[in-house]
Design an enzyme around this catalytic site. Structure first.
Site, PDB file in Angstrom:
ATOM      1  CB  THR A 291      -3.983   3.969  -7.508  1.00 23.13           C
ATOM      2  OG1 THR A 291      -4.468   3.026  -6.546  1.00 23.13           O
ATOM      3  CG2 THR A 291      -5.153   4.725  -8.107  1.00 23.13           C
TER       4      THR A 291
ATOM      5  CG  ASN B 281      -1.386   5.335  -0.874  1.00 19.11           C
ATOM      6  OD1 ASN B 281      -1.068   6.481  -1.178  1.00 19.11           O
ATOM      7  ND2 ASN B 281      -1.829   4.454  -1.749  1.00 19.11           N
TER       8      ASN B 281
ATOM      9  CD  GLU C 149      -4.465  -2.514   3.533  1.00 16.28           C
ATOM     10  OE1 GLU C 149      -4.796  -1.618   2.744  1.00 16.28           O
ATOM     11  OE2 GLU C 149      -5.231  -2.984   4.400  1.00 16.28           O
TER      12      GLU C 149
ATOM     13  N   GLY D 249      -2.765  -3.354  -1.872  1.00 19.46           N
ATOM     14  CA  GLY D 249      -1.456  -3.903  -1.551  1.00 19.46           C
ATOM     15  C   GLY D 249      -1.455  -4.620  -0.216  1.00 19.46           C
TER      16      GLY D 249
ATOM     17  CB  SER E 182      -4.922   3.473   0.527  1.00 15.87           C
ATOM     18  OG  SER E 182      -4.987   2.061   0.592  1.00 15.87           O
ATOM     19  CB  SER E 183      -7.191   1.016  -4.173  1.00 16.26           C
ATOM     20  OG  SER E 183      -6.716   1.876  -5.176  1.00 16.26           O
TER      21      SER E 183
ATOM     22  CB  SER F 175      -0.907  -0.004   1.238  1.00 17.59           C
ATOM     23  OG  SER F 175      -1.710   1.147   1.263  1.00 17.59           O
ATOM     24  N   GLY F 176       0.649   2.133  -0.957  1.00 22.68           N
ATOM     25  CA  GLY F 176       1.450   3.338  -1.085  1.00 22.68           C
ATOM     26  C   GLY F 176       2.605   3.210  -2.044  1.00 22.68           C
TER      27      GLY F 176
END
Length: 947
Positions: free
Chosen positions: A139, A190, A419, A417, A193-194, A134-135
């Site tokens: 995306t 992030n 986590e 991502g 973050s999605s 994540s980050g």
């Protein structure tokens, strides 16, 4: 051996050796040359340390993309780099003959997938898996790839199709800000973050033009609507309407300036994603008009006010929980914005309806404070989840093409991502489970499957050890017993389950699993899973309840009674629902849990990926603070170890990523025999027609190897033939494709030359035929004209002969009548004698030429006196100046000759008295009374005033 070139051989050699020594010392002594290594397979030796140093050197030099064999490593720059994603750069990679020779970029992967679709090599469909923590920038990478495909895959031929392509491109690009606004949030790692997974299917037609797209979403983290971790925020859309609404919209949505909402933490933070106008414009381009947008934002504002509805403990189980201070106003506002009745909303949140007994008696039981909060949160999550799914369906209906209008697709997979937070629950378990499945897909495709296939095909290969995450997947999803199966079983038992009880069951059932652990120092029940990216500790509290995801039927019936137009669409009234509610006994259907639904959707996704040619982009996060020019070696090293990048580099450097069956290879590259010179003797002997002979495709490896030697006799390419497939590297494939393009170009030139020759011959034949047709037509027209002239001449000649005969007859009759009259009245004098010879000749000329003289004398209109006489003299050729010249008697008041009379045929006399041309010395002029017949007609015609 050194060779002298232009007299500087030894000096050049010395200078070259010096520079080589300097480059070698620079490579061994510092990191300067590492930034020039655009492929990690060139690092020597390939270890975690050398790979890490190379990535660090390139990152500090603002070079963020590096090839790692079959994978592209993308470092997050944490700063805007607009020139790195400009349209000009997109066109440069798209127009390059060999994009692999350019610098590594995500556009290289995009162009490679696009060309694979155009080449129609099996499997035709392509997929790009963007993975990372994540980050790490997944995306942003997916967004740039969509822009790239929208540019290169939209090349229409007509203006109408150009407008359609532009509209599709705009809608596909506008789907990003809408889905990010409703599905992304700011987390600890992030800012964007999605909180859901998505697989975007870019649909291409037979001409490789983008005709549409389809979006498939996975596991929206809807719990974020009502519960946010410390230092994290809610979904972006709530902050957008809170900060970007106009004054009248704030009044309409009851969002005054400075208002506080419990579900809207950290509103003072301003992010780049808090752009309300961009979301509005994107929704408008997707077909969501302004009234519908107003309904959406009004419902979201109602959810914010619903979050301020707080309940207090009643102290009496028989009494419903009262509202805390100022909560009554929030309930009324929320009910107003959602189109509900305030009393009905409060009753549904505080009182539970139970059906029991054979008669299905209904009991009403007040809820506790915790149950009221749970029902309130469930209502908000239900509305938001339905709204998100409805937006996805609207986007798909706007950008999806008809099934018969596209043939192939390129898939972009952007999932959450890996986590690991201080408190991890069911959401993190599903997210990390998805990452494990994708890592297993990568391992199965590139690491395990390739090496096993080398052994089966008989290639000499020394196996490379790698980290296989299959034991971790067996722990999470295996059968018969796994973590997911135990959680689902707790849901099916439909009994109160405690966190400690679930922990005990997991530990007892999965004892001995190497990937399972436990934090014994934690006061809360938990279990630890050793993922490929590191260990993660999960709390067992709330796992079963979140997996059930229960929705009380009272909430659904409440929302079905809403007067809001949008909620009526999201919650349509179903008359059959009442009869199917809460089936009892043996008829009860199995509970469809969150884990079961997510596992089924993930299996479906992997089936799609297995049917495509996958391409991997590994996004690496250089630091956790999201700051530019900061490279934390420990964090990057853990990510490299987790994704197995070093093993990937080893296998990619020594292996053959391109594998084509014998039949497909021969079908595609058999035409390369045209490149072989006609005099070259290959394994099969000389080809008499220069390589154009038709031979059946070869499928035997030995025969195929001989054929390949014929094709690639001048290409030092490492190509290996297995028992059923041909193995080659990317460079070999590039050489083959270049040679194939050269042959196709030659064939195209031959076809064009033959076509031009055929066209020239056809034009020559048509020109020759046109000339013949024109000559025939002109000949026919000439003959027709001559025939018409001949017919006209015949008619004129006949008329002329008739007129001459008639005139002769009239003259003869007139002269004969005058002669008889004068003979009786005045006989000739005895002294008359025959005419002299000159006069006889003159009379003959007059007799022959009198018609021409008559015509010319009458045609000389406007000529009088002496000039007219000259005309007559010239026409009749009369002698001029003779002492015995003849005089022509004309009427003094008329112009033209009155009459000319010739000697009648058969007469031996010359009637000089009767002729209007009289000689002055012998014949006196006739009186008007003596002029009769035709002479009288001429006289009357030439009188003054005669018309």
């Amino acid at each position: 051996m050194l060779q002298q070139v232009n007299g500087h051989g030894s000096g050049s050699a010395a200078h070259g050796g010096e520079s080589l020594r300097e480059d070698l010392q620079e490579f061994l002594g510092g990191e300067a040359p590492l930034q020039q290594l655009d492929d990690l397979t060139k690092v020597n030796p390939v270890t975690l340390e050398t790979v890490l140093r190379c990535l660090q050197a390139r990152y500090m030099a603002d070079t963020f993309y590096t090839n790692a064999g079959c994978t592209l490593v993308a470092m997050n720059p944490f700063k805007p780099v607009p020139q790195l994603y400009s349209p000009e750069l997109m066109q440069e990679y798209h127009a390059a003959s060999q994009p692999q020779t350019l610098k590594p970029h995500i556009f290289t992967v995009g162009e490679q997938t696009y060309r694979n679709v155009k080449s129609l090599m099996e499997p035709v469909n392509q997929s790009i898996v963007v993975s990372g923590e994540s980050g790490a920038g997944k995306t942003w990478t997916s967004r740039c790839l969509m822009k790239f495909y929208a540019v290169v895959a939209a090349s229409p031929t007509s203006w109408e199709s150009h407008k359609v392509a532009q509209r599709i491109e705009q809608r596909i690009l506008n789907s990003n800000p809408v889905m990010e606004a409703f599905g992304n949030a700011c987390t600890l790692r992030n800012n964007n973050s999605s909180r859901f997974g998505k697989f975007i299917q870019l649909q291409l037609n037979g001409a490789q033009q983008m005709t549409g797209a389809a979006v498939q979403t996975y596991l929206l983290e809807k719990t974020r609507v009502a519960c946010q971790a410390p230092s994290e925020r809610n979904f972006h859309i709530f902050y957008q309407i809170y900060k970007g609404a106009h004054a009248e919209e704030r009044v309409r949505w009851c969002l005054p300036e400075g208002a506080t909402f419990s579900w809207l933490p950290h509103p003072e933070r301003t992010l780049e994603e808090d752009c309300f106008e961009v979301t509005r414009e994107a929704m408008l381009h997707l077909g969501i008009d302004a009234p519908t947008q107003n309904n959406i934002f009004q419902a979201l504002a109602g959810l914010l006010h619903l979050g301020n509805t707080q309940f207090a403990d009643s102290g009496n189980e028989a009494q419903p929980c009262p509202l805390v201070d100022d909560a009554q106003c929030s309930v009324g506002t929320s009910a107003l914005l959602l189109g509900l009745l305030e009393d009905h909303l409060l009753e549904t949140l505080r009182i539970r309806t139970i059906q029991a007994g054979r008669g299905r008696q209904v009991f009403r039981k007040p809820c506790s404070q915790a149950e009221c909060d749970t029902r309130r949160d469930c209502l908000a999550k239900l509305v938001y989840a339905r709204l998100f799914d409805w937006l996805v369906s609207v986007i798909n209906s706007s950008i999806c093409a008809a099934p018969d209008s596209w043939t192939t697709f390129i898939g972009l997979l952007d999932v959450y991502g890996f986590e690991s937070f201080p408190n991890n629950s069911l959401e993190q378990l599903c997210i990390n489970y998805a990452n494990e499945k994708l890592q297993q897909h990568f391992v199965a495709h590139y690491l395990r499957a390739q090496q096993e296939e080398y052994a089966v095909e008989g290639l000499e290969w020394s196996f490379v050890s790698y980290q296989d995450n299959q034991p971790c997947l067996d722990l999470i999803e295996g059968s018969p017993v796994s973590i997911c199966s135990l959680i689902n079983e707790e849901c099916r038992l439909n009994r109160p389950s405690s966190a400690a009880q679930l922990q005990t069951r997991i530990e007892s059932a999965l004892t001995g699993r190497p990937r399972l652990g436990r934090d014994r120092l934690s006061p809360e029940p938990n279990f630890i899973v050793l993922h490929y990216a590191g260990p993660v500790r999960y709390r067992t509290a709330g796992l079963v309840e979140k997996n059930k995801d229960p929705v009380p039927p009272e909430l659904t019936r409440l929302l079905q009674q809403s007067q809001d137009p949008l909620l009526k669409v999201l919650f349509p009234a179903d008359p059959e629902e009442k009869s199917q509610e809460e089936p009892s006994g043996q008829n009860r259907a199995p509970v469809l849990t969150v884990v079961s639904k997510f596992k089924a959707s993930l299996e479906q996704l992997l089936q799609v990926l297995h049917g495509t040619t996958p391409h991997y982009i590994r996004c690496i996060k250089p630091n956790s603070q999201a700051q530019a020019q900061i490279f934390h070696r420990e964090e990057v090293l853990s990510q490299l170890e987790a994704c197995g990048l070093v093993e990937t580099i080893h296998i990619s450097a020594a292996g053959f990523p391109i594998r084509v069956s014998h039949r497909n290879f021969v079908e595609r590259y058999e035409l390369l025999r045209r490149l072989r010179p006609a005099t070259t003797l290959g394994r099969h002997g000389p080809c008499p027609d220069g390589g154009r002979s038709e031979r059946p495709p070869c499928t035997e490896p030995a025969t195929l190897r001989g054929l390949l030697q014929e094709i690639l006799h001048a290409l030092p390419a490492p190509l290996h033939c297995g028992r059923t497939k041909v193995f080659m590297t990317d460079s070999t494939l590039e050489l083959l494709e270049c040679a194939r393009a050269q042959v196709l170009e030659q064939c195209a030139r031959h076809i064009q030359r033959g076509w031009r020759r055929h066209r020239c011959r056809t034009q020559a034949r048509r020109r020759r035929a046109a000339v013949l047709i024109q000559a025939a037509v002109r000949s026919w027209l000439a003959r027709k004209h001559v025939r018409r002239l001949h017919a006209a001449a015949t008619v004129i000649k006949r008329a002329w002969r008739e007129w001459r005969i008639r005139m002769a007859f009239l003259a003869s009759e007139e002269l004969d009548g005058v002669e008889e009259k004068h003979s009786s009245q005045a006989p000739c004098s005895p002294s008359s004698s025959p005419l002299p010879l000159a006069q006889t000749r003159l009379q003959g000329a007059i007799t022959r030429l009198w018609p021409l003289g008559l015509a010319l004398a009458n045609a000389a209109v406007g000529v009088h006196g002496f000039q007219r006489k000259l005309v007559v003299f010239a026409c009749l050729q009369l002698p001029v100046g003779s002492p015995r010249s003849c005089a022509i008697q004309t009427a003094q008041e008329q112009a033209g000759v009155l009459s000319i009379r010739a000697l009648p045929q058969g007469s031996i006399r010359f009637h000089c008295r009767k002729s209007p041309l009289r000689y002055a010395d012998t014949c006196p002029g006739p009186s008007p009374d003596s002029v009769t017949g035709f002479n009288q007609i001429l006289l009357e015609r030439h009188r003054p005033g005669h018309v």
